[in-house]
Scaffold this active site. Structure first.
Site, mmCIF file in Angstrom:
data_model
loop_
_atom_site.group_PDB
_atom_site.id
_atom_site.type_symbol
_atom_site.label_atom_id
_atom_site.label_comp_id
_atom_site.label_asym_id
_atom_site.label_seq_id
_atom_site.Cartn_x
_atom_site.Cartn_y
_atom_site.Cartn_z
ATOM 1 N N CYS A 136 -13.151 -9.721 16.300
ATOM 2 C CA CYS A 136 -12.903 -9.644 14.846
ATOM 3 C C CYS A 136 -14.223 -9.862 14.090
ATOM 4 O O CYS A 136 -14.827 -10.930 14.189
ATOM 5 C CB CYS A 136 -11.878 -10.692 14.434
ATOM 6 S SG CYS A 136 -11.713 -10.819 12.641
ATOM 7 N N CYS A 174 6.057 1.027 -1.752
ATOM 8 C CA CYS A 174 7.272 0.780 -2.534
ATOM 9 C C CYS A 174 7.744 2.054 -3.234
ATOM 10 O O CYS A 174 8.905 2.195 -3.578
ATOM 11 C CB CYS A 174 7.024 -0.321 -3.551
ATOM 12 S SG CYS A 174 6.763 -1.916 -2.771
ATOM 13 N N ALA A 178 5.482 -8.012 -8.027
ATOM 14 C CA ALA A 178 6.682 -8.708 -7.572
ATOM 15 C C ALA A 178 6.338 -9.974 -6.785
ATOM 16 O O ALA A 178 6.890 -11.044 -7.048
ATOM 17 C CB ALA A 178 7.527 -7.767 -6.726
#
Ligand code: ZN
Length: 350
Positions: A243, A188, A39
């Site tokens: 990080c 989803c 999508a």
């Protein structure tokens, strides 16, 4: 200089000062790589191809199913009948939309062994992925090679996006330090997705990419949109001191973390088996062999095999998606039974 025909074709965006003819020329000379063509990726690729980005490479491992059509704008019912993989169908439709763009569709499972090759030559990378593991991998590639990328995610009625400029902005790992545990994040499949979310987020991602390509100002922060509540917020975020990716430690690219838990387009009851030991498979030969054991439908780009309640989809690269199954070991056994020997380094993503 852009020729007269193209100047006319793109006139409605070149008259906009943010792009202009100079920006259009830069876009024409640029390459965008879209990883994942569901999508989000479909919306992104559609807009970038229409905007005239010179080269658009689309990489996707999946095939099209009817429940994709609700939100995956590049595909049609005919694509399903033709059994086209998403990357092939997308490239076909996009080439018809804008024949001046060099569109390349690659059917492949993106992993640490091949992602650098897929992203080589890119001026920007776009995230159309459905899983965090590959997104971390994409983040590593971006930072290692200094290629900007645009993150996007969508589930239920909420979507988010962020532009990552290596060395300048926080990266994806700055804002998401660790992988979510298996089954903890909504997908989803479990939470659903309103089709307008990927349309909105995909459009913002494409805009972010266009701004990078024309050399305009870059979007800052993490933008979160809820289409149902009609709210939009942008969070200002900073780099995380510890990080690893921002400090040149690319743990996902170095495969320090095995890609084990990749769900398939939000399908919890499907397992992908990757056979790393082979370079390809002859689908016609396999179809002839499997035809004696069950129902086989074989096209140029994929083979579908049905046996009882099982469905196995095999791609020319030797990869298989086994549906209606959750047990990875059983998936490997079925692969060896029907397709062929698996090598030790092969992996299953369930
Ligand atoms: Zn970082």
């Amino acid at each position: 200089m852009i020729d007269r025909h193209l100047r006319h074709r793109y006139s409605r965006q070149t008259v906009f000062p943010g792009i202009g003819e100079a920006g259009q020329e830069k876009m024409i000379k640029s390459t965008a790589v879209v990883i994942g063509c569901g999508a989000l990726g479909g919306n992104i690729a559609n807009l970038l191809v229409r905007a005239g980005v010179g080269k658009v490479r689309i990489v996707d491992r999946d095939f099209i199913e009817e429940h994709n059509l609700q939100r995956q704008v590049l595909f049609t019912e005919d694509d399903i009948k033709e059994r086209l993989p998403k990357a092939v169908a997308a490239a076909r439709h996009l080439s018809r939309i804008n024949s001046f763009v060099d569109v390349e569709g690659i059917v492949a499972d993106v992993n640490f062994t091949n992602i650098e090759r897929f992203c080589s030559g890119a001026d920007v990378i776009l995230d159309g992925l459905d899983n965090a593991e590959t997104r971390f991998l994409l983040n590593d590639v971006s930072l290692k090679h200094g290629i900007p990328w645009v993150y996007g995610g969508a589930v239920a009625s909420v979507g988010m996006t962020m532009t990552v400029i290596p060395g300048k902005t926080p990266c994806y790992r700055c804002i998401t330090p660790a992988l979510p545990g298996p089954g903890t994040a909504p997908t989803c499949e479990t939470a659903g997705v309103v089709g307008t979310v990927p349309a909105v987020i995909g459009a913002l991602q494409a805009t972010g990419a266009m701004k990078i390509l024309v050399g305009g100002e870059v979007n800052r922060g993490l933008t979160i949109i809820d289409v149902w509540r009609c709210t939009c917020n942008t969070l200002e975020l900073g780099k995380r001191e510890d990080c690893p990716a921002c400090h040149g430690k690319y743990e996902f690219l170095e495969s320090a973390f095995a890609l084990k838990t990749t769900s398939l387009c939000g399908q919890s009851r499907a397992v992908q088996v990757v056979n790393a030991g082979i370079s390809g498979i002859d689908l016609q030969e396999l179809a002839a062999r499997l035809g004696k054991m069950g129902k086989v439908e074989c096209g140029e780009h994929m083979l579908q095999f049905h046996d009882d309640d099982r469905e196995i989809i095999v791609f020319p690269d030797g990869r298989a998606i086994i549906k209606n199954i959750i047990d990875e070991e059983l998936a490997r056994q079925l692969y060896e039974t029907y397709i062929g020997k698996l090598t030790r380094t092969s992996q299953a993503n369930g």
